[in-house]
Design an enzyme around this catalytic site. Sequence first.
Site, short mmCIF file in Angstrom:
data_model
loop_
_atom_site.label_atom_id
_atom_site.label_comp_id
_atom_site.label_asym_id
_atom_site.label_seq_id
_atom_site.Cartn_x
_atom_site.Cartn_y
_atom_site.Cartn_z
N HIS A 177 5.55 6.73 11.24
CA HIS A 177 5.09 6.63 9.86
C HIS A 177 4.31 7.92 9.57
O HIS A 177 3.08 7.93 9.56
CB HIS A 177 4.18 5.40 9.70
CG HIS A 177 3.97 4.97 8.28
ND1 HIS A 177 4.21 5.80 7.20
CD2 HIS A 177 3.50 3.81 7.75
CE1 HIS A 177 3.93 5.17 6.09
NE2 HIS A 177 3.49 3.95 6.38
N ARG A 227 11.76 3.30 3.52
CA ARG A 227 11.27 2.48 4.64
C ARG A 227 12.40 1.56 5.07
O ARG A 227 13.06 0.93 4.26
CB ARG A 227 10.04 1.66 4.24
CG ARG A 227 9.66 0.65 5.31
CD ARG A 227 8.36 -0.07 5.01
NE ARG A 227 7.23 0.83 5.17
CZ ARG A 227 5.94 0.43 5.09
NH1 ARG A 227 5.68 -0.84 4.83
NH2 ARG A 227 4.97 1.30 5.25
N ARG A 274 0.80 -1.21 0.00
CA ARG A 274 0.00 0.00 0.00
C ARG A 274 0.84 1.28 0.00
O ARG A 274 0.68 2.15 -0.85
CB ARG A 274 -0.95 0.00 1.22
CG ARG A 274 -2.32 -0.53 0.91
CD ARG A 274 -2.91 -1.21 2.11
NE ARG A 274 -2.12 -2.37 2.51
CZ ARG A 274 -2.24 -3.58 1.95
NH1 ARG A 274 -3.12 -3.76 0.99
NH2 ARG A 274 -1.49 -4.60 2.33
N THR A 275 1.77 1.39 0.96
CA THR A 275 2.56 2.62 1.04
C THR A 275 3.41 2.81 -0.21
O THR A 275 3.46 3.90 -0.80
CB THR A 275 3.45 2.61 2.29
OG1 THR A 275 2.64 2.44 3.45
CG2 THR A 275 4.24 3.90 2.41
N LYS A 282 25.20 -6.68 -0.93
CA LYS A 282 26.66 -6.80 -1.00
C LYS A 282 27.34 -6.13 0.19
O LYS A 282 28.57 -6.05 0.24
CB LYS A 282 27.16 -6.17 -2.29
CG LYS A 282 26.57 -6.79 -3.55
CD LYS A 282 27.05 -6.05 -4.80
CE LYS A 282 26.42 -6.64 -6.06
NZ LYS A 282 26.86 -5.90 -7.27
#
Length: 1491
Positions: A1313, A1285, A1236-1237, A1264
């Site tokens: 958030h 995020r 969703r985000t 890596k």
Amino acid sequence: MLRTTAVNVIRHLGVVGECNIQYALNPHSREYSIIEVNARLSRSSALASKATGYPLAFVAAKLGLGIPLNEIRNSVTRETTACFEPSLDYVVVKIPRWDLKKFDRVSKNLSSAMKSVGEVMAIGRTFEETMQEAIRSVDTSFDGFSRNTYVPETKEAIEEELTKPTDLRVFAIANAFHMGYTVEEIHQLTAIDRWFLCKLRGLVETERRLQTFAADQSIPRDLLRYAKQQGFSDSGIAHFTKRNEMQVRNTRTGYGITPFVKQIDTVAAEFPAHTNYLYITYNASEHDVQFVDNGVMVLGSGVYRIGSSVEFDWCAVRAIRTLRENQFKTIMADRLYFSNITLERIMDIYEVETSAGVIISMGGQAPNNIALGLQRNKVKIFGTSPENIDGAENRYKFSRMLDQIGVDQPQWRELTQYEDAESFCDEVGYPVLVRPSYVLSGAAMNVVSTSTDLKTYLNQAATMSRDHPVVITKFIEEAKEIDVDAVALDGKLIMHCVSEHVENAGVHSGDATLVQPPQDLDPVTVKKIGDATAAIGQALRVTGPFNIQFMAKNNEIKVIECNVRAARSFPFVSKVTGVDLIEMATKAMLGLPVVPYPNRGQRLNYVGVKVPQFSFSRLQGADPILGVEMASTGEVAAFEHGIDVTALEADKAREGYSLEEYLSSNKIDLYINLPSKNSFRRPATYVSNGYRSRRMAIDFSVPLITNVKCAKMFIEAMARFSMDKWEIESVDYITSHRTTVLPGLVNITALLPGGDGFEQATRAAICGGFTMLGISAHGADAFATTSDQSVSKVKSTGRGHAHTDYVVEIAATEANPTAAAALSADAPILYVSFDRSHPVHVDKYSAVSEHFKAWPQNSAVITNASGNDLATMLLLASLFSRQIHVTDVRTPEDLDLIDLSRARGLCATCDVSVYALFADRLPAIEGLQSNVQPLWSRLSAIDCFTVGVLPAQAAKAAGVKDVNPATLGYQLVLPLLYTAVSEGRLTSADVVERFCNAPRRIFGLPEQPDTYVEIHRDRLVRIPPKSDDAKWFPDILAKPAHCAVHRVVMRGKTLLLDGMFYDQGLAPVGRDLCHVLRTMSSGPSGKQFAQPPAMAAGALSVKTTAEARPPMHARKTSLVMSPAVVPAIEVDTIDEVDAVSASLDVQPPVVEETALTTRIERPLPESRLADVMARHGNQNPFYMKHVLSVRQFTREDLHLLFAVAQEMRTVVQRSGMLPLLTGRVMAAVFYEPSSRTSSSFQTAMLRLGGQVFTANSESSSVAKGETLEDTVRTFGSYADIITLRHPQPGSVQGAARFANIPVLNAGDGIGEHPSQAMLDTFTIREELGTVNGLTITLVGDLKNGRTVHSLARVLSQYKNVTLNYVSPASLAMPESIKRDVALRAPYVEQHEFTELTDAVLAKTDVLYVTRVQKERFENEDEYERTRSAFVIDNEVMRKCKRNMIVMHPLPRVTEIAPEVDTDQRAAYFRQMQYGMFVRMALLALVLCRNF
């Protein structure tokens, strides 16, 4: 038996046509009596015609014409004749509609005296089905015949109601059955036939069967079908079975249980029927009609009642006729359904007809109430979107919108405690208007005048609490109430009519005497109302009809309410003006061609008056006075054409006679009684002589007037009836002078004031009608603004001393190209002077080139160049692709050169000093006089007028001393120009275009709200001989001029009145405009104009291109009216002509030939984002900022974000995207799973025209071993913004320190958030209108839920919010969050619970549910123990408020049952859509300084 008697009676009486006979029949024998015989149509005739389909009135008329019955064709079968008796295969039930609660002291008991104010009729196949339908038709709050709270379930209350019937008797019968009363017991108490009672008892038994099924149990198909056949609604079944309405609907349609459409058939299907008159039933096996038309549905108004009557039927019928005239099939004319206006029934018809769409705006409030429900079920709505309808009906949204667009409203507040109510009343002052918050349309409103009355009313109304708030509004005494009926297309007015109430505000609009056109409104008030109407229509994006009610006092207006639908007054206004507003609205909604303002130029030689009709004579005990609650049951309209009126006088009272004796003996022909205002409920008590005498007047049929304004007008009318022409006087203000209302004027290059002359110069400008100045870089004393120091000096001088708004210009020199460019933010206009007489000027063209290189491309450049200098400047402007404005043009050759440059594509504009056009009246200045006529002949090439430097130069040439050159010339400009108007050389439109519209457009100057100038065009201008202007312009004394500035209003404040500053103590209100200028426009010769703020209706705006201008002789545009009627008003646009012609013409006006023969199209800008920013001071707190925590932003910052998001939503819904970020790239970096985000941000960027690339921990170099900081640095090289995020709390904040581009926190583990909290708050505001005063319950994993951490912090910025934290003890809200909330907002209540109790649910406005996040648990057993701690299902939802919402950030697992998805209160999927708009706004604000 009764039929035979009826036939014998009509034969004996020789009746031809319709006849009505009323019987009294003994139910226990065959004994009967005739009560009365009416040889005419009666109320029941209409019912019989509808019930049977047999057109009684039609047939009776034919019979009256001598046509035999056997020759009249049956209109239903079209085969048989009308010589038959209807035979029905259906049942009809009629129930009266009472509104007795609106009338105090009226007995609720029913008797032989009629008290109903309307009636409902239902059609079905069985009595039970039809009875249920009829009960629901009475009021939308009734679910049918079922257990209820309308009558207490006590033996005393039930038996009192059963033995002494009131309008609640049917509900008492339902509760009696539930209490165990038998059919026989109820029969003994009511004498109602046992057959009816047995049928009703069957409904109670079905209700009990339905109640045995819990929310998680399926309702058997047969039981559900039987319940529907008995007439139970989906919502009623949902209530009994503990689920929601849409869930029942889905179950029902899944079973294949759908209703059937049947025809009204007068012959019981013996012959085929061709009627379009239909009803819906579940007691059938097939449809009577085919569904192939895909017609347009037009919703009617439902039951007749106080507030909704035949007016809405007229609207619906006119809409239908318009559709049919344009070849649309309609589901109301081609197919007329006789049914309720409910979500269930409209959905049934919409689906079975496969309708093309629904028109909801013609049937009053009932269709509007289901608009959002219809849209959420994918029903196509024609016209204004339901979200915008809700924006007008939700008081919080509407109030917020009015604040945003600068339209005033009375102060109001919703309150839950008596102390707060008392405090608010003390703050705003009594009187106030008080009503329960859940009541609409005036019901239960009261005007309260003292604190004692307030306490009495609140004690009598109900317990005041969070669940039962009251709304208190400041009541403005002696204010005039005004109605506007309007039609808009995509937010732009295409018709509006202003009507005035005779009674002052405080009388419900439905009870008021309405006058159209208005007779005593100030033209300033009319203009303000037009402006506000246009602004509201545009803000709500109205397409179709709407109505606004205003109150006005002292030329100040306030909005009372706005209804985005047709109003009761639409038929009246349409008939008076001769313009069918409903036809226009219907065409607008369907996208058909429509001519705006079709009555332009028409003359009205009459006045329409609409007077309410009351039923006080039928309602014994009712006090016949008017208030804020509607009481009328009808209306009558009249058109006054000067008909003779006979004055009546009351007989002289003989000594000893009392008032009561005169009333009772009918010796008084008119009784005027003006009640005192000594009680909150009504203006008089019931034991007073006033009440008794008013009641006697009604009982003895004596005409009664109880309103002081109506009494004054009536007496004045009688006193004047013998006059040839009635004089109409203004209550507000009217002058005998011819008044013109202009917008505030703009002088582009005002002479720079010397020394401390700023205040003196701007005062002179105000006296001339100028409210905005461009302060030239040159002063008369050799001073010029060329550097940081000189600019700062001028700005500091102006700050706090300027009466006008102003913008400072900077002078170009050969040495300051770089320095000048650096100052463009503070002095945004570059002035390039070639005036060699001033020490600061430019000699070298190379210096101009350097300035063109350095000066910002979109900032304005002005030059006073002429001759060869001008040719060079135009060439350089072309080479550097510069827009340029040439000021103080004095020769026709220069004008021709500018016009030639335009023809070659150069963006060039120019201005001419007014005094250059009148140089033949000035002291001799070389070369000017010979250019006067050539300049006039090239008027079309002149973009703007200015005052210019000519007055100062003329004063210097004449040797005038001791004057301030910066003050000269202002007061003579309008007298000179309107002299030219009177001579036919100019129009008022030319003045407005060149002194207001063009300067604002060209230089991007902001609009000045509520700013205007009133001038008296025929008023003599007196210039004192010793004044400064008389010294340098002596000709003004020799040839007196007309046109005086009467009033100057700036931002709603009167600054000047008749040459005197209105408030000597008022501090100067002028503002520095340097930071709010828009992009410079190319002017009329260029191809693209900068879009100014949308002009409101009535704003003075005209054509701007030379090609569009007609010859001079055809350009006069004014309405000249008799002074005895209204003042003359100069009108300069079609909008203004329409408003005046529709609102002010009484006597035939003299309409001079107008240039505006075609309407000027002013398309709406693609978005109004610039206006949104301007309302917030053009300050962008998000620009190029990291968005890491909600703690970065204030509530005002968030409200800017929300305002932008609302505009984004409107634009996307209309056109799909808004390309603000074309060429920009977003990096979406997600180190945790996200759908969703991530998708929301990506979609938001794409809809803004940008591009996106994505990265995650698996596909990036993190695999890596690359650090987060290096990743951010790298992506900062590719993108313009990063959404990030990361699972580690605080990681995003750390990474942002290394980023050279903005970083948006899309979630950092269990931290924050911010964008989710922003969209959650936006969702609450959109769904409920406000956040203030709400109870928000957060449920689930509050320990790890970053969404609730941010949300709690945001909510702490709002007033009177209660936060409930409901979670298992192990997942409680962190102490740090609670502490943060407590520190930021100690007034926010915080409560913790481990169970979601009924008490918590009952008080919850927002139920915010979160997922128990498995990824946050190290121990899977602990996760399993807590993951299902709270589950929201239908059983839980039954315990919640009806107007609450459920939210969830998603994804969900088991915490919200799928059955809740169909509940209208489930907002979580709408929440996701809101989120995209909020993130679009966030991205745009971060990457764009302005729009």
